[in-house]
Design an enzyme around this catalytic site. Structure first.
Site, PDB file in Angstrom:
ATOM      1  N   ASP A 143      75.117 -47.849  98.851  1.00  0.00           N
ATOM      2  CA  ASP A 143      74.296 -48.952  97.540  1.00  0.00           C
ATOM      3  C   ASP A 143      74.096 -47.862  96.065  1.00  0.00           C
ATOM      4  O   ASP A 143      73.196 -46.859  96.081  1.00  0.00           O
ATOM      5  CB  ASP A 143      74.073 -49.951  97.903  1.00  0.00           C
TER       6      ASP A 143
ATOM      7  N   ASN B 242      66.253 -59.615 105.432  1.00  0.00           N
ATOM      8  CA  ASN B 242      66.872 -60.461 105.982  1.00  0.00           C
ATOM      9  C   ASN B 242      68.291 -60.585 106.613  1.00  0.00           C
ATOM     10  O   ASN B 242      69.099 -60.969 106.850  1.00  0.00           O
ATOM     11  CB  ASN B 242      67.620 -61.039 104.342  1.00  0.00           C
TER      12      ASN B 242
ATOM     13  N   GLU C 228      73.841 -59.192 101.469  1.00  0.00           N
ATOM     14  CA  GLU C 228      72.771 -59.999 101.492  1.00  0.00           C
ATOM     15  C   GLU C 228      73.822 -60.854 102.138  1.00  0.00           C
ATOM     16  O   GLU C 228      74.921 -61.411 102.523  1.00  0.00           O
ATOM     17  CB  GLU C 228      72.625 -60.718 100.565  1.00  0.00           C
TER      18      GLU C 228
END
Length: 243
Positions: free
Chosen positions: A67, A136, A143
């Site tokens: 990324d 998370n 995400e």
């Protein structure tokens, strides 16, 4: 699935470096998927040591980073291109043309995502994908969501991710809120995957990833479906696992 528990960050880093170096020894033109952030720094330092000791050669290695922040140029000190250059690439003999990182300054982000996908398809399957994990349970910048994003895509970062990344910036408001990331399909197409995690703050994410149900709300949980994935965890990251 294989789980390797290590006593601390240093041991985790050495074990991860050994796995990467072994892959390159087996196949000198390996395609590596690489991660950034605090977790893999020790692994890169250990790989640099192995290179200096002539235990590993990166001359034919090809790399793809997971990324990049959107809106940061490659010479920005907070960009992942800068991170990779300063923490790894400039110390080894990798060829610049064999390094692939999304362009965070692309004028057309949709075209940039398609370009990166085409590069991945052209080179063939990644031989070994290195992953970290967010608090998370994000992998890359995939995400929590209501669906798994397949290919390289443009993503708005979660508040939790922005908060976690704020330590790398002078001011919280400087943290980019958008990024370009490989998708779940890109990651899962790798022949082998190694995920690194250290610290108590990653323990809940690791437990959900390894022992929870597979759900896009826990992106890393999809790794349960991969045929060759290794988790390298320090004691704290592994502390909430049942076994």
């Amino acid at each position: 699935m294989k789980i390797i528990k290590t006593k601390d960050y240093q041991e985790m880093s050495k074990k991860a470096a050994f796995i990467v170096a072994s892959q390159i020894t087996i196949k000198n033109n390996s395609i590596l998927g690489l991660a950034t952030g605090g977790t893999p720094l020790g692994m890169y330092q250990e790989l640099i040591k192995l290179y200096k000791e002539e235990m590993v050669d990166f001359k034919e290695v090809v790399t793809f980073n997971l990324d990049e922040y959107y809106g940061l140029s490659g010479d920005s000190e907070q960009s992942y291109r800068y991170y990779m250059e300063e923490n790894f690439f400039k110390y080894i003999n990798i060829k610049p043309e064999n390094i692939h990182i999304p362009d965070g300054m692309a004028a057309d982000v949709s075209l940039e995502c398609k370009r990166y996908n085409r590069l991945l398809e052209r080179e063939g399957a990644v031989d070994l994908q290195v992953l970290g994990i967010g608090r998370n349970a994000h992998i890359g910048f995939n995400e929590p969501d209501d669906e798994f994003k397949a290919d390289t895509h443009f993503v708005k970062l979660d508040d939790d991710t922005i908060e976690a990344n704020a330590r790398f910036f002078d001011k919280p408001e400087d943290v980019p809120q958008k990024a370009i990331s490989m998708g779940i399909k890109n990651i899962m197409q790798a022949k082998k995957i190694v995920l690194l995690a250290n610290g108590l703050e990653k323990a809940d994410a690791i437990k959900k990833t390894i022992e929870g149900k597979i759900s896009p709300e826990v992106p890393a949980s999809v790794l349960q479906l991969h045929p060759d994935v290794t988790f390298v965890l320090d004691e704290l990251a592994a502390s909430k696992l049942d076994n």
